[in-house]
Design a protein around this motif. Structure first.
Motif, PDB file in Angstrom:
ATOM      1  N   GLU A  19      22.580 -32.883 -27.735  1.00 28.41           N
ATOM      2  CA  GLU A  19      21.605 -31.442 -27.562  1.00 28.41           C
ATOM      3  C   GLU A  19      21.422 -31.133 -26.258  1.00 28.41           C
ATOM      4  O   GLU A  19      21.691 -29.832 -25.994  1.00 28.41           O
ATOM      5  CB  GLU A  19      20.091 -31.596 -28.351  1.00 28.41           C
ATOM      6  N   GLN A  20      21.493 -32.133 -25.396  1.00 24.51           N
ATOM      7  CA  GLN A  20      21.421 -31.407 -23.906  1.00 24.51           C
ATOM      8  C   GLN A  20      22.736 -31.111 -23.433  1.00 24.51           C
ATOM      9  O   GLN A  20      22.792 -30.054 -22.645  1.00 24.51           O
ATOM     10  CB  GLN A  20      20.946 -32.762 -23.033  1.00 24.51           C
ATOM     11  N   GLU A  22      25.098 -29.655 -25.442  1.00 27.34           N
ATOM     12  CA  GLU A  22      25.320 -28.212 -26.026  1.00 27.34           C
ATOM     13  C   GLU A  22      24.380 -26.997 -25.198  1.00 27.34           C
ATOM     14  O   GLU A  22      24.819 -26.144 -25.251  1.00 27.34           O
ATOM     15  CB  GLU A  22      24.838 -28.478 -27.456  1.00 27.34           C
ATOM     16  N   GLY A  23      23.394 -27.564 -24.572  1.00 33.60           N
ATOM     17  CA  GLY A  23      22.464 -26.591 -24.023  1.00 33.60           C
ATOM     18  C   GLY A  23      22.856 -26.419 -22.487  1.00 33.60           C
ATOM     19  O   GLY A  23      21.806 -25.510 -21.952  1.00 33.60           O
ATOM     20  N   THR A  25      24.712 -24.516 -20.698  1.00 35.03           N
ATOM     21  CA  THR A  25      25.015 -23.379 -20.369  1.00 35.03           C
ATOM     22  C   THR A  25      23.824 -22.326 -20.786  1.00 35.03           C
ATOM     23  O   THR A  25      24.118 -21.046 -20.626  1.00 35.03           O
ATOM     24  CB  THR A  25      26.079 -22.542 -21.049  1.00 35.03           C
ATOM     25  N   GLU A  26      22.483 -22.950 -21.104  1.00 36.37           N
ATOM     26  CA  GLU A  26      21.478 -21.980 -21.252  1.00 36.37           C
ATOM     27  C   GLU A  26      21.151 -21.435 -20.174  1.00 36.37           C
ATOM     28  O   GLU A  26      21.121 -21.675 -19.100  1.00 36.37           O
ATOM     29  CB  GLU A  26      20.360 -22.696 -22.051  1.00 36.37           C
ATOM     30  N   PRO A  53      18.483 -29.112 -20.292  1.00 34.43           N
ATOM     31  CA  PRO A  53      17.725 -27.756 -20.778  1.00 34.43           C
ATOM     32  C   PRO A  53      16.404 -28.312 -21.248  1.00 34.43           C
ATOM     33  O   PRO A  53      15.587 -27.254 -21.500  1.00 34.43           O
ATOM     34  CB  PRO A  53      18.915 -27.180 -21.719  1.00 34.43           C
ATOM     35  N   TRP A  54      16.073 -29.459 -21.684  1.00 40.06           N
ATOM     36  CA  TRP A  54      14.729 -29.937 -21.999  1.00 40.06           C
ATOM     37  C   TRP A  54      13.792 -29.555 -21.135  1.00 40.06           C
ATOM     38  O   TRP A  54      12.527 -29.227 -21.295  1.00 40.06           O
ATOM     39  CB  TRP A  54      14.779 -31.583 -22.752  1.00 40.06           C
TER      40      TRP A  54
END
Length: 216
Positions: A19-20, A22-23, A25-26, A53-54
Protein backbone atom coordinates in the motif's frame (compact mmCIF):
# COMPACT_ATOMS: atom_id res chain seq x y z
CA UNK A 1 -6.74 9.42 13.43
CA UNK A 2 -5.46 5.98 12.48
CA UNK A 3 -6.96 3.22 14.57
CA UNK A 4 -4.61 1.85 17.23
CA UNK A 5 -5.34 -1.62 15.79
CA UNK A 6 -3.50 -0.55 12.65
CA UNK A 7 -0.39 0.62 14.50
CA UNK A 8 1.18 -2.80 14.83
CA UNK A 9 4.65 -3.29 13.35
CA UNK A 10 4.47 -4.45 9.73
CA UNK A 11 6.88 -7.19 8.73
CA UNK A 12 8.65 -6.96 5.34
CA UNK A 13 5.98 -8.90 3.43
CA UNK A 14 2.99 -7.28 5.13
CA UNK A 15 0.42 -5.92 2.60
CA UNK A 16 0.83 -2.56 4.32
CA UNK A 17 4.13 -2.01 2.50
CA UNK A 18 2.57 -2.66 -0.88
CA UNK A 19 0.00 0.00 0.00
CA UNK A 20 2.86 2.39 0.78
CA UNK A 21 4.57 1.64 -2.52
CA UNK A 22 1.33 2.25 -4.40
CA UNK A 23 0.94 5.61 -2.63
CA UNK A 24 4.43 6.97 -3.24
CA UNK A 25 3.19 9.48 -5.83
CA UNK A 26 0.36 10.87 -3.70
CA UNK A 27 0.47 14.65 -3.51
CA UNK A 28 1.61 14.86 0.12
CA UNK A 29 4.65 12.61 -0.36
CA UNK A 30 5.53 12.86 -4.07
CA UNK A 31 7.81 15.93 -3.65
CA UNK A 32 9.68 14.21 -0.82
CA UNK A 33 10.13 11.00 -2.76
CA UNK A 34 11.34 12.87 -5.82
CA UNK A 35 13.93 14.60 -3.62
CA UNK A 36 14.92 11.25 -2.09
CA UNK A 37 15.52 9.76 -5.54
CA UNK A 38 17.66 12.77 -6.44
CA UNK A 39 19.71 12.53 -3.25
CA UNK A 40 20.31 8.84 -3.88
CA UNK A 41 21.34 9.45 -7.49
CA UNK A 42 23.81 12.14 -6.39
CA UNK A 43 25.58 9.51 -4.25
CA UNK A 44 25.99 6.99 -7.05
CA UNK A 45 22.53 5.45 -6.90
CA UNK A 46 22.30 4.75 -3.17
CA UNK A 47 18.88 3.60 -2.02
CA UNK A 48 17.31 5.89 0.58
CA UNK A 49 14.18 5.06 2.57
CA UNK A 50 11.13 6.73 1.11
CA UNK A 51 8.49 8.91 2.76
CA UNK A 52 5.53 6.71 3.74
CA UNK A 53 2.14 8.06 2.66
CA UNK A 54 0.70 6.73 5.94
CA UNK A 55 2.36 9.76 7.55
CA UNK A 56 1.69 13.42 6.83
CA UNK A 57 4.39 14.16 4.28
CA UNK A 58 4.76 17.81 3.31
CA UNK A 59 1.44 18.64 5.01
CA UNK A 60 2.62 17.55 8.47
CA UNK A 61 3.13 20.29 11.07
CA UNK A 62 6.11 18.44 12.61
CA UNK A 63 9.26 17.13 10.95
CA UNK A 64 10.88 14.33 12.96
CA UNK A 65 14.61 14.01 12.30
CA UNK A 66 16.36 10.85 13.47
CA UNK A 67 19.99 9.80 12.95
CA UNK A 68 20.78 8.11 9.64
CA UNK A 69 19.43 5.56 7.20
CA UNK A 70 21.41 2.69 8.71
CA UNK A 71 23.40 0.25 6.63
CA UNK A 72 22.92 -0.10 2.84
CA UNK A 73 20.10 -2.51 2.03
CA UNK A 74 18.64 -3.69 -1.25
CA UNK A 75 14.96 -3.80 -0.36
CA UNK A 76 12.79 -0.71 -0.60
CA UNK A 77 12.05 0.66 2.86
CA UNK A 78 10.06 3.55 4.22
CA UNK A 79 10.50 6.04 7.01
CA UNK A 80 7.55 4.89 9.07
CA UNK A 81 6.79 4.01 12.68
CA UNK A 82 5.31 0.72 11.54
CA UNK A 83 8.75 -0.45 10.39
CA UNK A 84 9.85 -3.67 12.12
CA UNK A 85 12.65 -2.24 14.24
CA UNK A 86 13.07 -1.22 17.87
CA UNK A 87 13.37 2.52 17.22
CA UNK A 88 10.08 2.56 15.33
CA UNK A 89 8.47 0.49 18.09
CA UNK A 90 9.52 2.98 20.74
CA UNK A 91 8.34 5.99 18.78
CA UNK A 92 5.05 4.26 17.96
CA UNK A 93 4.46 3.58 21.65
CA UNK A 94 5.14 7.22 22.52
CA UNK A 95 2.77 8.40 19.80
CA UNK A 96 0.07 6.03 21.01
CA UNK A 97 0.54 7.01 24.67
CA UNK A 98 0.21 10.72 23.89
CA UNK A 99 -2.44 10.39 21.17
CA UNK A 100 -0.34 11.74 18.31
CA UNK A 101 -1.79 11.23 14.85
CA UNK A 102 0.60 9.69 12.27
CA UNK A 103 -0.49 12.43 9.88
CA UNK A 104 0.99 15.06 12.21
CA UNK A 105 4.51 13.76 11.54
CA UNK A 106 6.88 13.57 8.61
CA UNK A 107 10.14 11.66 9.10
CA UNK A 108 13.67 12.35 7.95
CA UNK A 109 17.25 11.42 8.89
CA UNK A 110 20.02 13.81 9.88
CA UNK A 111 22.25 11.98 7.44
CA UNK A 112 19.75 10.59 4.92
CA UNK A 113 22.11 8.24 3.06
CA UNK A 114 22.93 4.70 4.23
CA UNK A 115 26.36 4.33 5.86
CA UNK A 116 28.61 1.32 6.27
CA UNK A 117 29.43 2.50 9.79
CA UNK A 118 26.10 3.87 11.11
CA UNK A 119 27.20 3.67 14.75
CA UNK A 120 30.03 6.15 14.24
CA UNK A 121 29.53 9.86 14.76
CA UNK A 122 29.01 12.01 11.69
CA UNK A 123 32.10 13.74 10.36
CA UNK A 124 31.87 17.54 9.96
CA UNK A 125 31.44 17.02 6.21
CA UNK A 126 28.66 14.50 6.72
CA UNK A 127 26.93 16.82 9.17
CA UNK A 128 27.01 19.63 6.62
CA UNK A 129 25.73 17.37 3.85
CA UNK A 130 22.95 16.20 6.13
CA UNK A 131 22.10 19.75 7.13
CA UNK A 132 21.89 20.88 3.52
CA UNK A 133 19.59 17.98 2.68
CA UNK A 134 17.48 18.83 5.74
CA UNK A 135 17.05 22.39 4.48
CA UNK A 136 15.83 21.00 1.15
CA UNK A 137 13.22 18.89 2.92
CA UNK A 138 12.08 21.80 5.07
CA UNK A 139 11.69 23.88 1.92
CA UNK A 140 9.06 21.40 0.72
CA UNK A 141 6.96 21.53 3.88
CA UNK A 142 3.67 23.40 3.52
CA UNK A 143 3.08 24.64 7.07
CA UNK A 144 5.95 23.49 9.27
CA UNK A 145 5.58 24.35 12.96
CA UNK A 146 7.99 22.04 14.78
CA UNK A 147 11.38 20.49 14.07
CA UNK A 148 12.07 17.49 16.31
CA UNK A 149 15.78 16.63 16.45
CA UNK A 150 15.92 13.19 18.05
CA UNK A 151 19.48 12.03 18.56
CA UNK A 152 23.00 13.37 18.22
CA UNK A 153 23.29 12.96 14.44
CA UNK A 154 20.01 14.78 13.85
CA UNK A 155 21.21 17.63 16.04
CA UNK A 156 24.67 17.75 14.44
CA UNK A 157 23.13 18.02 10.97
CA UNK A 158 20.83 20.84 12.02
CA UNK A 159 23.65 22.63 13.85
CA UNK A 160 25.79 22.55 10.70
CA UNK A 161 23.26 24.86 8.99
CA UNK A 162 21.71 26.45 12.07
CA UNK A 163 22.24 30.13 11.11
CA UNK A 164 20.55 29.58 7.74
CA UNK A 165 17.84 27.47 9.34
CA UNK A 166 17.06 30.11 11.97
CA UNK A 167 17.05 32.84 9.35
CA UNK A 168 14.67 30.97 7.06
CA UNK A 169 12.34 29.79 9.85
CA UNK A 170 12.51 32.36 12.67
CA UNK A 171 9.25 31.21 14.32
CA UNK A 172 9.91 27.48 14.07
CA UNK A 173 9.92 25.59 17.37
CA UNK A 174 12.99 23.36 17.55
CA UNK A 175 12.89 20.46 20.02
CA UNK A 176 16.07 18.59 20.90
CA UNK A 177 15.69 15.26 22.60
CA UNK A 178 16.96 11.72 22.82
CA UNK A 179 16.78 9.27 19.97
CA UNK A 180 13.79 6.95 20.59
CA UNK A 181 16.21 4.27 21.83
CA UNK A 182 18.36 6.68 23.82
CA UNK A 183 16.28 6.58 27.01
CA UNK A 184 18.12 3.81 28.85
CA UNK A 185 17.73 5.08 32.43
CA UNK A 186 14.53 5.82 34.31
CA UNK A 187 15.36 9.51 34.43
CA UNK A 188 15.89 9.51 30.66
CA UNK A 189 12.59 7.74 30.03
CA UNK A 190 10.78 10.25 32.25
CA UNK A 191 12.37 13.14 30.37
CA UNK A 192 11.55 11.54 27.01
CA UNK A 193 7.90 11.21 28.03
CA UNK A 194 7.84 14.83 29.20
CA UNK A 195 9.15 15.95 25.81
CA UNK A 196 6.62 13.88 23.89
CA UNK A 197 3.79 15.09 26.10
CA UNK A 198 4.78 18.65 25.24
CA UNK A 199 4.97 17.75 21.54
CA UNK A 200 1.45 16.31 21.70
CA UNK A 201 0.13 19.41 23.45
CA UNK A 202 1.63 21.74 20.85
CA UNK A 203 0.33 19.63 17.99
CA UNK A 204 -3.10 19.83 19.60
CA UNK A 205 -2.81 23.61 19.70
CA UNK A 206 -1.85 23.63 16.02
CA UNK A 207 -4.92 21.58 15.09
CA UNK A 208 -7.19 23.89 17.13
CA UNK A 209 -5.80 26.98 15.41
CA UNK A 210 -6.34 25.33 12.01
CA UNK A 211 -9.96 24.48 12.93
CA UNK A 212 -10.59 28.05 14.08
CA UNK A 213 -9.33 29.39 10.76
CA UNK A 214 -11.79 27.12 8.96
CA UNK A 215 -14.79 28.44 10.90
CA UNK A 216 -17.05 30.88 9.01
Amino acid sequence: MASADNWKRAQPHDPFWEEQREGMTEAHVAPLNELILGLGAAKGGLRLPFAAPWHGGIDAPALVVLNDAGEPREETTFMCVRSPDRAADRQRHLMTEFNIDPGDLCHWNGYPWPRKDPKRKLTPRQSLEGGQALMQVMGLMVDLKMLLLLGRMAQDAADAVLPDLRSAYPELRIVRSLHPLGAKRTVDRDEQKRVWSDIAARLGETRQVARNHCLP
